[in-house]
Each structure stands twice: as structure tokens, then as C-alpha cells.
Design an enzyme around this catalytic site. Structure first.
Site, short mmCIF file in Angstrom:
data_model
loop_
_atom_site.label_atom_id
_atom_site.label_comp_id
_atom_site.label_asym_id
_atom_site.label_seq_id
_atom_site.Cartn_x
_atom_site.Cartn_y
_atom_site.Cartn_z
N SER A 1 50.57 24.44 65.00
CA SER A 1 49.37 23.81 64.47
C SER A 1 49.20 22.40 65.01
O SER A 1 50.18 21.71 65.27
CB SER A 1 49.43 23.76 62.94
N LYS B 1 52.38 30.36 58.98
CA LYS B 1 51.22 29.80 59.69
C LYS B 1 49.92 30.39 59.12
O LYS B 1 48.91 29.68 59.00
CB LYS B 1 51.33 30.06 61.20
N HIS C 1 49.24 28.58 56.01
CA HIS C 1 48.79 27.23 56.40
C HIS C 1 47.29 27.26 56.67
O HIS C 1 46.53 26.42 56.21
CB HIS C 1 49.56 26.78 57.65
N ASN C 2 46.85 28.26 57.41
CA ASN C 2 45.43 28.35 57.74
C ASN C 2 44.57 28.66 56.51
O ASN C 2 43.46 28.17 56.39
CB ASN C 2 45.20 29.41 58.83
N GLU D 1 44.14 25.54 54.88
CA GLU D 1 43.18 24.78 55.72
C GLU D 1 41.73 25.17 55.37
O GLU D 1 40.87 24.30 55.19
CB GLU D 1 43.49 25.10 57.19
C1 6PG Z 1 45.76 24.92 63.63
C2 6PG Z 1 44.50 25.69 63.33
C3 6PG Z 1 44.20 26.69 64.39
C4 6PG Z 1 42.94 27.54 64.14
C5 6PG Z 1 41.68 26.79 64.00
C6 6PG Z 1 40.42 27.65 63.88
O1 6PG Z 1 46.63 24.98 62.77
O2 6PG Z 1 45.85 24.24 64.66
O3 6PG Z 1 44.66 26.40 62.13
O4 6PG Z 1 45.30 27.56 64.45
O5 6PG Z 1 42.79 28.35 65.22
O6 6PG Z 1 41.72 25.92 62.95
O7 6PG Z 1 40.47 28.57 62.86
P1 6PG Z 1 39.12 29.32 62.42
O8 6PG Z 1 38.35 29.64 63.67
O9 6PG Z 1 39.54 30.57 61.72
O10 6PG Z 1 38.38 28.37 61.56
#
Ligand code: 6PG
Length: 475
Positions: free
Chosen positions: A130, A184, A187-188, A191
Site C-alpha cells: 500500500s 490488505k 486495509h482497503n 480505506e
Molecule cells: C493502496 C490502495 C490501492 C488501491 C486503490 C484503488 O493501498 O495503495 O488501496 O491498493 O488499488 O486505492 O482502489 P479502488 O479502485 O478500489 O478505489
């Protein structure tokens, strides 16, 4: 520079792959790159200058350039491209070689790949990275899972390229199999939840309070200096300052309000449901990105459905209340993700160390924040912690912030500003602290229409009632 026997190889020299390799080169490791695009291979060698890098479009030559047992990382799009790389390279690899999939693969694909490569005695690692392009180049957070023995071999490389917080690298071995990709994925999911809450704060401050982009930038900049200090808050303030080169407007006002997604948030929600862990903020964040995409429907409904029109009559004090509501909701969103990780750890045998996860998320990654240090402290104080919400430092904070969250939700609801993320957080908080829930009624209904039975508060066992029939007369 041409040398044989490189320390590590990278398949996929796109933005992420190239930057991770350049980061490794900066830290003194020699690297080989493989890409089907000859221009990308050449660009890497040019950019590496005097540092020990080779790159090729030929898989055989690539494999031959690596020291045995080999370590190969791949940064190619998730799904079929990962299987295609494995199909191509596996026949050329030897027992004990290590393949690391550093993309956002679904954890069940990682389990399948671990199993199939084990037959050839090849180690397969699922590792989340990430931090985007700049993280990859200058220090990402990395979430590796797979064989611990294989991890020890690449540990010096990963620890030296990772982000660093208080002298500790933002990478650690997380667990067997797909543990790294699972962490991960969550984590997303977090996010998505945090981005939803920040977007709702923007809506409340823009349409509710009437702040300009300049004022919004100042507010988020100030917030970034306090308890909400985090990467997402920091970039949000910078986004509000960005001018559009094609018009006289702020760029934010020229961007279409439709949020796209690649699927990791949806996967998080799907698996949370499978594990029976409530993650309402993440679920709603995914759902609202979907709703944002139904533009035609929203425009048509806007002319048909009546409700209050968002006004700019919030008091200036609302800015502080939104801050506190976001603070509480951020804790509640991390807590939902952490609860999912704890359940997955048991169900899938990952044996996750929650303190270590909070520690490696403090730097380098998209959800990095000052709060993660406090979350780390909560797990350090009690590694048996059943839920982050009840950790003494978090419980006390939530108890004092909840009033602001309630006020913000009430104001948003009254003005017709859609703040489903905040509402989900508040409802989660209130449900979580309820020692009585109205689900005696659901049990009664289930027993009424389907004889599904119910339990009683005064006796053990399961019971069924012939609902609506007269009670037997006592003599
Ligand atoms: C990271 C992000 C990355 C992810 C983007 C887009 O940790 O660097 O999570 O892995 O690809 O944030 O995600 P979306 O296209 O699903 O919004």
C-alpha cells in the site's frame, strides 16, 4: 549495468513494479526486471543509471539472471494475468524458489496458488503493498503472508524498502497462506469506509455550513495537525487547493461525482458477511459508490422525490462537531476492520498479531494515521482484546465523542444531506452498547411462522409455542 545473479526479480515494470525496483536499488540490492514491453524494460535500466539493474522481455533470460534460491516479485493486475505469469515461469523454477504476488489478488486465489505451487516445492507469497506510486518508490507498507522460512530470506530487502515509523519498518510476516492478501483486502475496506466518511464531512461542510474550497482546505489542514492527522486528511486539504488548468475553477468542482472501484472493498464486505462480522460502514461505502454510478436514476429521482433541500444554515460550531463525529467514526471504522481480521484469523488459521498489523499500518499505507499508534497501544496492552471499541483508551474517547456524532447525524438527516456512513457508525455504536435488543420479537416471529424455536431468559433449552392458541386452563 549488466551483472548476473541478481538478488531479486520483478515481473511487471509498470508504475508500481518500476518504483519498487528503484526503491530496492536505492537500498543496495541488485535487481532484474521482466516486462513484455521492451520500452518499459529499457526505461528501467536507463533510470537505474549506475545501479545494478538488468531488464528483459525474455522470461528465460530473466530467470537465469537470478541468484538461487530465486526470489521473484510480481506486480501485474490481479486475476488472470497473475495465473498467466505463474504458468509461464513455474516450469523454469526450482524447488525452494519464492514467488511473491504483490498485487491486490483475492485471498481465495492466493490459497489456490499456494497449494498448486507447493506441489513443485515452490513457495508462493501473497503480499499486499500500500501507498501508491510514491509509497512504492520511497517506502510502502507491506503485508506479506506465506511460508515463514521463505519470508526470512527476503526480509532484509522488504525491511529496508518499507516505510519507517519510529525506527520500525512497516512490514512484518503476517501468517501462513493468504494472510497477507487478506490483511490488505481489509486495509482497503477500511480505506473505503474512511473515504466515505471524509466525503460526507465535505458535504456537511460545503452544503450544510457553506464553506468555500479555500476554507475547506484550511479546515482539513488544521484537522491534520490534531487527532485526525492522517494521509487521507492531508491529501484532502491539498485537493481543495488544486486549481484546474483547463478552467478558472478549483479542480474539485470539475470532477464528476461518480466513484469507481476495483473491487477490494466489495470483497471485504462479502467476506465479512460470510464470517458473520458486522462491517456496516464498509458495506455502505461500497453501496454508495454503486449508487453514485447510477447517475441517470439519481437525476430523474431528483425531480420526483420530495425532501428537504440541503441548506447552508449550519452554525460555524458545526465544523468542530463534524470533526468530532469524524473522529468517532474513524475509530468505529478501524474497529470494524480489526474485528473482521480477528474473525478471519480464527476461521482461516492465520494467527494474526493485531498489534503488528496496527504497527505496519502506521506508515506508508493509504490508511496511515496518528490513531493507528493508539490502536497499536490498545492491542499491546491486551493482545486478547475482543474488540477495539472496548479497549479502555478507545472506549473513553468514543464515549466523549458520541454526542457530537449524534448531533451531526441529526442535523444531516433534518437537512436531507445523505450521511449514511456516519449513520452506520452511530447505529453500530448504539447497537454494540445495547444490553437489550428487540430481537426477542424476531425470534417470536420466526417461531410463529416457521416453528424455528426460541430461547428463554429464565430457562435453558429451546422452546416452541402454538402461537395464537388459547393457553391450557389450569385446574
Ligand atoms: C493502496 C490502495 C490501492 C488501491 C486503490 C484503488 O493501498 O495503495 O488501496 O491498493 O488499488 O486505492 O482502489 P479502488 O479502485 O478500489 O478505489
Amino acid at each position: 549495468m549488466e551483472i548476473r545473479e541478481h538478488d531479486i526479480g520483478m515481473v511487471g515494470l509498470g508504475v508500481m513494479g518500476r518504483n519498487v525496483l528503484l526503491n530496492m536499488l536505492d537500498h543496495g540490492f541488485s535487481t532484474a526486471g521482466l516486462d513484455t514491453d521492451a520500452a518499459k524494460a529499457r526505461a528501467l535500466v536507463d533510470e537505474a543509471k549506475e545501479k545494478p539493474a538488468s531488464a528483459t522481455t525474455d522470461p528465460k533470460a530473466f530467470v537465469a539472471m537470478l541468484r538461487k534460491p530465486r526470489a521473484i516479485m510480481m506486480l501485474v493486475p490481479a486475476g488472470a494475468p497473475v495465473d498467466a505469469v505463474i504458468r509461464e515461469l513455474a516450469p523454469m523454477l526450482s524447488p525452494d524458489d519464492l514467488l511473491i504476488d504483490a498485487g491486490n489478488s483475492h485471498f481465495t486465489d492466493t490459497n489456490r496458488r499456494v497449494e498448486s505451487l507447493a506441489k513443485q516445492r515452490i513457495h508462493f507469497f501473497g503480499m499486499g503493498i500500500s501507498g501508491g506510486e510514491s509509497g512504492a518508490r520511497h517506502g510502502p507498507s507491506m503485508m506479506p503472508g506465506g511460508s515463514r522460512e521463505a519470508y526470512e530470506r527476503v526480509r532484509p530487502i522488504l525491511e529496508s524498502i518499507a516505510a519507517d515509523v519510529d525506527g520500525e519498518p512497516c512490514v512484518t510476516y503476517l501468517g501462513p497462506g493468504s494472510a497477507g492478501h487478506y490483511v490488505k483486502m481489509v486495509h482497503n475496506g477500511i480505506e473505503y469506509g474512511l473515504m466515505q466518511l471524509i466525503a460526507e464531512s465535505y458535504d456537511l461542510l460545503k452544503r450544510g455550513v457553506g464553506l468555500s474550497n479555500q476554507e475547506l482546505a484550511d479546515v482539513f489542514e488544521r484537522w491534520n495537525e490534531g487527532a485526525l492527522s492522517s494521509f487521507l486528511i492531508e491529501i484532502t486539504s491539498m485537493i481543495f487547493r488544486q486549481k484546474d488548468v483547463q478552467s478558472d475553477n478549483s479542480l474539485i468542482d470539475m470532477i464528476l461525482g461518480v466513484a469507481r472501484q476495483k473491487g477490494t472493498g466489495q470483497w471485504t464486505s462479502q467476506d465479512a458477511l460470510a464470517l458473520k462480522v458486522p462491517t456496516p460502514t464498509i458495506d455502505i461505502a461500497v453501496g454508495l459508490r454503486d449508487l453514485s454510478g447510477r447517475e441517470d436514476v439519481r437525476h430523474a429521482a431528483n425531480r420526483i422525490l420530495r425532501g428537504p433541500a440541503p441548506t447552508g444554515d449550519f452554525s460555524r460550531d458545526a465544523v468542530n462537531q463534524v470533526h468530532d463525529a469524524l473522529h468517532a467514526s474513524t475509530i468505529l471504522t478501524y474497529a470494524q476492520g480489526m474485528a473482521q481480521l480477528q474473525a478471519a484469523s480464527k476461521a482461516y488459521g492465520y494467527d494474526l498479531n493485531m498489534e503488528a498489523i496496527a504497527r505496519i499500518w502506521r506508515g506508508g499505507c493509504i490508511i496511515r494515521s496518528a490513531l493507528l499508534e493508539e490502536i497499536r497501544v490498545a492491542y499491546k496492552a491486551n493482545d486478547e482484546l475482543s474488540d477495539l471499541i472496548v479497549a479502555p483508551n478507545m472506549a473513553e474517547r468514543l464515549s466523549s465523542l458520541q454526542a457530537a456524532l449524534r448531533t451531526v447525524v441529526a442535523q444531516g438527516v433534518e437537512r436531507g444531506i445523505p450521511i449514511a456512513g456516519f449513520m452506520a457508525c452511530l447505529a453500530y455504536f448504539d447497537a454494540y452498547r445495547s444490553d437489550w435488543m428487540p430481537f426477542n420479537l424476531i425470534q417470536a416471529q420466526r417461531d410463529y411462522f416457521g416453528a424455528h424455536t426460541y430461547e428463554r431468559i429464565d430457562q435453558k433449552g429451546v422452546f416452541h409455542t402454538q402461537w395464537g392458541e388459547p393457553l391450557p386452563q389450569s385446574e
